[in-house]
Write a protein that holds these residues in place. Structure first.
Motif: not given
Length: 123
Positions: A37-44, A48-52, A89-91
């Motif tokens: 949910e967080k990564i999608n909210q940030l627009g990614y 991308f979670l797997i890469l990170l 991204s959060h800011l």
């Protein structure tokens, strides 16, 4: 600061950085619903979670193993870019300081560990 105190501080910050990176990497690799949910909210995208997660685990290995100084520099750079990117991204997304703080903490630990690293771990 004496060399002994500097070395103690280096390992303190480096171990906390490693713990933080490994724990967040595991959550990201598991694709925990809150992380998705967080990564999608940030627009990614979710992948991308797997890469990170993979990059964080590899970065921790690089920072902790002896020698391979150039690889350590790349790992620190990767941590810096990932965490500063997360803060920005959060800011930009208008998130509260509570949501920004973990990334800011990992960014601070990255800079502290890099700055305090012993001469035999410098490029």
């Amino acid at each position: 600061m004496s060399e002994k105190n500097k070395k103690i501080a280096y390992w303190f910050f480096t171990l906390w950085l490693s713990l933080g990176m490994v724990s967040t990497a595991i959550v990201q690799l598991m694709k925990h619903p809150e992380e998705v949910e967080k990564i999608n909210q940030l627009g990614y995208p979710t992948y991308f979670l797997i890469l990170l997660g993979v990059w964080k685990l590899l970065g921790v290995i690089a920072v902790l193993i002896p020698k391979f100084i150039l690889l350590k520099e790349w790992a620190y750079a990767g941590f810096f870019f990932a965490m500063s990117g997360a803060v920005i991204s959060h800011l930009v997304s208008g998130h509260s300081i509570g949501e920004i703080f973990p990334s800011l903490l990992l960014l601070s630990l990255t800079v502290s560990s890099w700055y305090l690293r012993p001469a035999n771990r410098k490029f």
